[in-house]
Design a protein around this motif. Structure first.
Motif, PDB file in Angstrom:
ATOM      1  N   LEU A  90       0.873  -1.058   0.067  1.00  0.00           N
ATOM      2  CA  LEU A  90      -0.120   0.074  -0.143  1.00  0.00           C
ATOM      3  C   LEU A  90       0.920   1.490   0.154  1.00  0.00           C
ATOM      4  CD1 LEU A  90      -2.915   1.008   0.009  1.00  0.00           C
ATOM      5  CD2 LEU A  90      -2.989   0.695   2.266  1.00  0.00           C
ATOM      6  N   LEU A  93       2.327   2.545  -3.409  1.00  0.00           N
ATOM      7  CA  LEU A  93       1.356   3.093  -4.752  1.00  0.00           C
ATOM      8  C   LEU A  93       1.465   4.508  -4.696  1.00  0.00           C
ATOM      9  CD1 LEU A  93      -1.716   0.868  -3.893  1.00  0.00           C
ATOM     10  CD2 LEU A  93       0.134   0.345  -5.077  1.00  0.00           C
ATOM     11  N   GLU A  95      -0.689   6.831  -5.712  1.00  0.00           N
ATOM     12  CA  GLU A  95      -1.794   7.766  -5.506  1.00  0.00           C
ATOM     13  C   GLU A  95      -2.219   7.661  -3.879  1.00  0.00           C
ATOM     14  OE1 GLU A  95      -1.703   6.734 -10.040  1.00  0.00           O
ATOM     15  OE2 GLU A  95      -1.430   5.557  -8.044  1.00  0.00           O
ATOM     16  N   ALA A  96      -1.784   6.323  -3.426  1.00  0.00           N
ATOM     17  CA  ALA A  96      -2.285   6.282  -2.062  1.00  0.00           C
ATOM     18  C   ALA A  96      -1.590   6.905  -1.149  1.00  0.00           C
ATOM     19  CB  ALA A  96      -1.842   4.651  -1.885  1.00  0.00           C
ATOM     20  N   ARG A  97      -2.771   7.496  -0.253  1.00  0.00           N
ATOM     21  CA  ARG A  97      -2.091   8.367   0.756  1.00  0.00           C
ATOM     22  C   ARG A  97      -3.146   8.198   2.024  1.00  0.00           C
ATOM     23  NH1 ARG A  97      -5.397  10.818  -2.709  1.00  0.00           N
ATOM     24  NH2 ARG A  97      -7.053  12.484  -1.760  1.00  0.00           N
ATOM     25  N   TRP A 104      -4.435   5.451   7.669  1.00  0.00           N
ATOM     26  CA  TRP A 104      -4.976   4.914   6.501  1.00  0.00           C
ATOM     27  C   TRP A 104      -6.274   4.271   6.504  1.00  0.00           C
ATOM     28  CZ3 TRP A 104      -1.752   4.871   1.981  1.00  0.00           C
ATOM     29  CH2 TRP A 104      -0.544   5.173   2.065  1.00  0.00           C
ATOM     30  N   VAL A 188      -8.763   3.852   0.635  1.00  0.00           N
ATOM     31  CA  VAL A 188      -8.407   2.503  -0.510  1.00  0.00           C
ATOM     32  C   VAL A 188      -9.156   1.368  -0.561  1.00  0.00           C
ATOM     33  CG1 VAL A 188      -6.216   0.977  -0.812  1.00  0.00           C
ATOM     34  CG2 VAL A 188      -5.827   3.072   0.375  1.00  0.00           C
ATOM     35  N   CYS A 215      -9.214   6.930  -3.397  1.00  0.00           N
ATOM     36  CA  CYS A 215      -7.870   7.380  -4.112  1.00  0.00           C
ATOM     37  C   CYS A 215      -7.309   6.448  -4.848  1.00  0.00           C
ATOM     38  CB  CYS A 215      -6.723   8.006  -2.988  1.00  0.00           C
ATOM     39  SG  CYS A 215      -6.257   6.885  -1.656  1.00  0.00           S
ATOM     40  N   VAL A 216      -7.431   5.352  -4.580  1.00  0.00           N
ATOM     41  CA  VAL A 216      -6.791   3.965  -5.229  1.00  0.00           C
ATOM     42  C   VAL A 216      -7.456   2.714  -4.884  1.00  0.00           C
ATOM     43  CG1 VAL A 216      -5.090   3.360  -3.749  1.00  0.00           C
ATOM     44  CG2 VAL A 216      -4.668   3.181  -6.118  1.00  0.00           C
TER      45      VAL A 216
END
Length: 223
Positions: A90, A93, A95-97, A104, A188, A215-216
């Protein structure tokens, strides 16, 4: 029933690796390495509607065997290692935030109620919880938001093409306030397999209608 019986046997009998049948545990390090790519592969085209989607492996060979064993054969000893594999990927990635506080938020794709009952619970929810626990152990606060619900009437998606899957889900994906994350946080989407991308696309659309922005999306495998 078969998945539940297999899960019960896993509690009382020594497990062999679901990938290669080696003794010593649900998944040996060699087979688990099928999900250990330096960076998950982006899923392009129809498989990733509505936003960036990544998979840890192709839905073939050992990776497929492990996913099928977990989902269809009740091998719940695989939940922790597979969830940890998702968690490890995770942060890699693009775009992951996390949210502004550094947490998260993981939203599992829902299962049909009948399928979840037969499997002893939602296998993707279990993966999300294992992934959140692994992130927290690594010093990355994480929470699972089981926001999505699948209403009655949806068929098993096996064998359906993209348009049939889309029609199958139309009007049946809902967001439950009780399981929703706080407003404005990035989430996510998690699933075990992406095939046509119709399910992830429908989940994204349902979340956005409720003001939640995924976001992803991340899956174990891509077919």
């Amino acid at each position: 029933m078969a998945a539940g019986a297999a899960a019960l046997l896993d509690l009382v009998l020594p497990e062999n690796c679901a990938g290669c049948d080696a003794p010593g545990g649900a998944c040996c390090p060699s087979c688990l390495s099928a999900f250990g790519a330096a960076r998950p592969a982006a899923v392009h085209g129809a498989g990733a509607p509505g936003g960036p989607t990544y998979a840890l492996a192709r839905h073939a060979d050992v990776a497929r065997a492990l996913v099928v064993a977990h989902k269809e054969r009740g091998r719940r000893g695989l939940t922790r290692p597979l969830g940890r594999a998702l968690a490890a990927a995770l942060p890699r990635l693009p775009e992951a935030r996390p949210d502004a506080a550094g947490s998260w938020w993981l939203v599992p794709v829902p299962s049909r109620r009948s399928a979840a009952r037969a499997r002893g619970g939602s296998h993707v929810l279990a993966l999300a919880r294992a992934g959140a626990a692994a992130l927290s152990e690594a010093g990355l606060p994480a929470a699972v938001a089981p926001a999505l619900r699948l209403a009655a009437g949806a068929r098993d998606a096996v064998g359906l093409d993209r348009s049939e899957r889309t029609a199958n889900l139309a009007g049946r994906l809902r967001v439950a306030a009780a399981g929703a994350p706080p407003p404005g946080v990035p989430v996510v989407l998690l699933d075990d397999v992406v095939t046509t991308g119709a399910t992830l696309g429908a989940c994204r659309a349902a979340l956005r209608r409720s003001g939640i922005e995924p976001c992803v999306a991340l899956t174990l495998t891509a077919a």
